[in-house]
Design a protein around this motif. Structure first.
Motif, short mmCIF file in Angstrom:
data_model
loop_
_atom_site.label_atom_id
_atom_site.label_comp_id
_atom_site.label_asym_id
_atom_site.label_seq_id
_atom_site.Cartn_x
_atom_site.Cartn_y
_atom_site.Cartn_z
N THR A 153 0.71 -1.14 -0.19
CA THR A 153 0.16 -0.43 -0.12
C THR A 153 1.00 1.31 0.06
OG1 THR A 153 -2.44 1.44 0.96
CG2 THR A 153 -0.25 0.29 2.42
N LEU A 154 0.74 2.28 -0.33
CA LEU A 154 1.26 3.93 -0.11
C LEU A 154 1.76 3.93 1.17
CD1 LEU A 154 0.03 6.05 -3.29
CD2 LEU A 154 1.43 4.03 -3.33
N LEU A 181 8.59 9.16 3.03
CA LEU A 181 9.35 8.28 2.32
C LEU A 181 10.31 7.94 1.79
CD1 LEU A 181 7.99 5.61 0.84
CD2 LEU A 181 7.81 7.31 -1.40
N PHE A 182 11.50 8.96 1.78
CA PHE A 182 12.88 8.70 1.79
C PHE A 182 13.67 9.11 2.96
CE2 PHE A 182 10.64 9.53 -2.20
CZ PHE A 182 10.17 8.68 -2.69
N PRO A 220 5.55 -0.40 4.50
CA PRO A 220 4.88 -1.09 3.43
C PRO A 220 4.34 -1.04 1.42
CG PRO A 220 3.21 -0.54 4.79
CD PRO A 220 4.56 0.36 5.69
N GLU A 221 5.29 -0.02 1.51
CA GLU A 221 4.90 0.64 -0.09
C GLU A 221 6.00 -0.01 -1.10
OE1 GLU A 221 5.32 4.98 -3.20
OE2 GLU A 221 4.33 4.91 -1.16
N TYR A 225 5.15 0.59 -4.69
CA TYR A 225 4.10 0.15 -5.75
C TYR A 225 3.31 1.18 -5.55
CZ TYR A 225 -1.42 -1.63 -4.78
OH TYR A 225 -2.43 -1.97 -5.44
N ALA A 226 3.55 2.45 -5.63
CA ALA A 226 3.23 3.50 -6.93
C ALA A 226 3.48 3.40 -7.78
CB ALA A 226 3.83 4.90 -6.16
#
Length: 526
Positions: free
Chosen positions: A236-237, A244-245, A253-254, A390-391
């Motif tokens: 999931t995103l 994120l980074f 989970p992404e 995931y994106a």
């Protein structure tokens, strides 16, 4: 817990091609490698051998690929990579050779592993099969990249002697895609969907399907790309694009595939490579360019070129897609040191354009992966480098369905999930009822801004056949008000990109390879 790859004795074993001679166990053994006589016996041997394969994954070099596109730039004009931007490179270019040789190094290691893993004495066939699955995915990863760079490449699935290597020929790229498809499908059946905490970072069945969806999209096999993307489940995103980074989000989970690092033990120098010059003389080696910054919409979801967007060129970073400030250092941002980023040539700061040849020549710096925790020692970063998330899978599925003219709810859901499902990115959903061409432009835009500096844009503009348009002319950077309050746009000095559409959509086979093997025919017009 991070997965730390063993790069000591076993790493040397793989990197040297397992050249130890077969001797009796009482014979003296070299101290810099492991003999085949005493290896491939236990499950731990198999584990160490598998771990070593991960060292051939890409890491900070993914930034070099985006710097060969319209969205970024190699900051120092005399770098060998800059010659590719300029269109003045040839078959002896070191960057091209390094990508070729690095990929085949990983392939050779995987081939050797698969030839020897069954020697391990164990009844745990599920574990051995899992290790095989990991090796197959890592080998396929390298072939996907090679096909994107070079087109036809030798398909090598066993270890070769020097004499054999001098006789191989290039395999048609369609057969490379066939191999990748089968390899990843086979591997998915051998791999688990998840791992325990001690094995975070290992390749899952979802990673196999996600890589297959990428490969099929690049190959133009759109239905296969849709089918593979549909099998990527359990991801999931992540809730925050801004984080994120960062270290706080590692293995979230992404993340489907990343290269794992650990400070002091297995580090990278991403901070020193990319951060603004004012941050302890960091190198700004690859920097964002104006087309990327201009591509981010306003917060209302309008292009800044739209007269109704409300865009203010004197305050260009206000009310924009939040991903802009999460991805790029822009004027006024607070830096890891606590100082403020001031890149305008008139600012008098260490980051001012023209203040030194190392400072960003565009006035922008990459923000992804630049973490305050690394400021104290910029060359000792332990941040993981994400190679697939995931994106990308969502956008791959959307793009493939658009190209198939399957303009259904799945397309809109995938794109809108990327645009507005995160707590800190809430762009308006795209309207329903759009045409195939409208949706094509939207998904390409989303790939560009969502996945910026993640090593994918070079392959995108090649397969979209847009490189011949976007990779020509000067490189531009920030627009700022001069002393008279007139807006001035920075142009990189003495740099004019050239792209030969009859030649440059594929890189040449490196000269070092053709010198040793005349059977490796060259790409057109090289």
């Amino acid at each position: 817990m991070k997965l730390i790859y063993n790069i000591s004795l076993l790493g040397l074993l793989i990197l040297t091609g397992f050249s130890a001679c077969r001797k009796g166990l009482l014979d003296p053994q070299p101290s810099d490698r492991v003999s085949e006589n005493i290896f491939w016996n236990t499950e731990n041997d198999a584990l160490l051998a598998t771990n070593a394969l991960y060292t051939d994954l890409d890491s900070v070099n993914v930034f070099t690929w985006d710097a060969l596109t319209d969205i970024a730039h190699t900051n120092q004009n005399f770098d060998t990579q800059a010659f590719i931007e300029l269109g003045s490179y040839d078959i002896s270019n070191a960057k091209i050779y390094n990508e070729w040789s690095g990929a085949y190094k990983g392939i050779r290691a995987a081939n050797y592993f698969l030839e020897n893993i069954d020697k391990v004495n164990t009844a745990n066939t599920a574990l051995i099969n899992r290790f095989k699955g990991e090796a197959k995915v890592l080998r396929a990863y390298q072939y996907i990249k090679l096909a994107g760079f070079f087109g036809d490449v030798p398909l090598v699935t066993k270890t070769l002697s020097i004499a054999e290597a001098k006789l191989i020929t290039r395999t048609p790229v369609g057969e490379i895609w066939d191999f990748v498809d089968k390899e990843l499908s086979d591997a998915s059946a051998l791999l688990p969907a998840t791992y325990g905490a001690a094995d975070k970072g290992r390749i899952t069945s979802g990673a196999a399907w996600a890589l297959k969806s990428r490969a099929d999209l690049w190959a133009g096999r759109y239905q296969l790309a849709v089918d593979a993307a549909s099998k990527v489940t359990g991801y999931t995103l992540y809730t925050s694009y801004q984080n994120l980074f960062k270290y706080v989000a590692e293995n979230n989970p992404e993340v489907i595939l990343n290269k794992e690092f650990l400070k002091d033990t297995y580090r990278n120098g991403i901070f020193a490579l990319l951060a603004p010059y004012s941050q302890k003389n960091s190198q700004s080696y690859y920097v964002p360019a104006k087309p990327l910054v201009d591509a981010y919409e306003t917060a209302a979801g309008k292009s800044i070129s739209d007269a109704a967007s409300g865009f203010d060129p004197y305050h260009p970073y206000d009310n924009r897609d939040p991903r802009l400030r999460f991805s790029v250092f822009v004027d006024g941002d607070v830096l890891p040191s606590g100082t403020v980023f001031k890149p305008a040539p008139t600012s008098g700061s260490a980051d001012a354009v023209g203040s030194t040849y190392i400072a960003s020549t565009t006035g922008y710096n990459i923000k992804k992966y630049i973490n305050t925790e690394d400021y104290a020692n910029p060359a000792n970063s332990g941040i993981n480098i994400i190679l697939l998330r995931y994106a990308e899978v969502l956008l791959t599925k959307a793009e493939a369905k658009i190209e198939l003219n399957q303009l259904d709810a799945e397309v809109y859901t995938a794109i809108n999930t990327v645009r507005n499902s995160r707590a800190d990115v809430k762009l308006p959903s795209i309207p329903a009822g759009l045409s195939q061409d409208q949706l094509r432009q939207i998904v390409r835009h989303e790939r560009t801004v969502e996945l910026a500096f993640e090593g994918l844009h070079l392959f995108d503009i090649r397969r979209w056949k847009t490189a011949e348009t976007v990779m020509t002319g000067p490189v531009y950077g920030i627009t700022y008000p001069d002393a008279s309050n007139k807006l001035v746009t920075v142009q990189v000095v003495s740099f004019n990109r050239v792209f030969n559409k009859s030649r440059d959509y594929l890189w040449p086979v490196p000269q070092k390879e053709t010198d040793q093997n005349s059977n490796l025919k060259q790409n057109p017009n090289w």
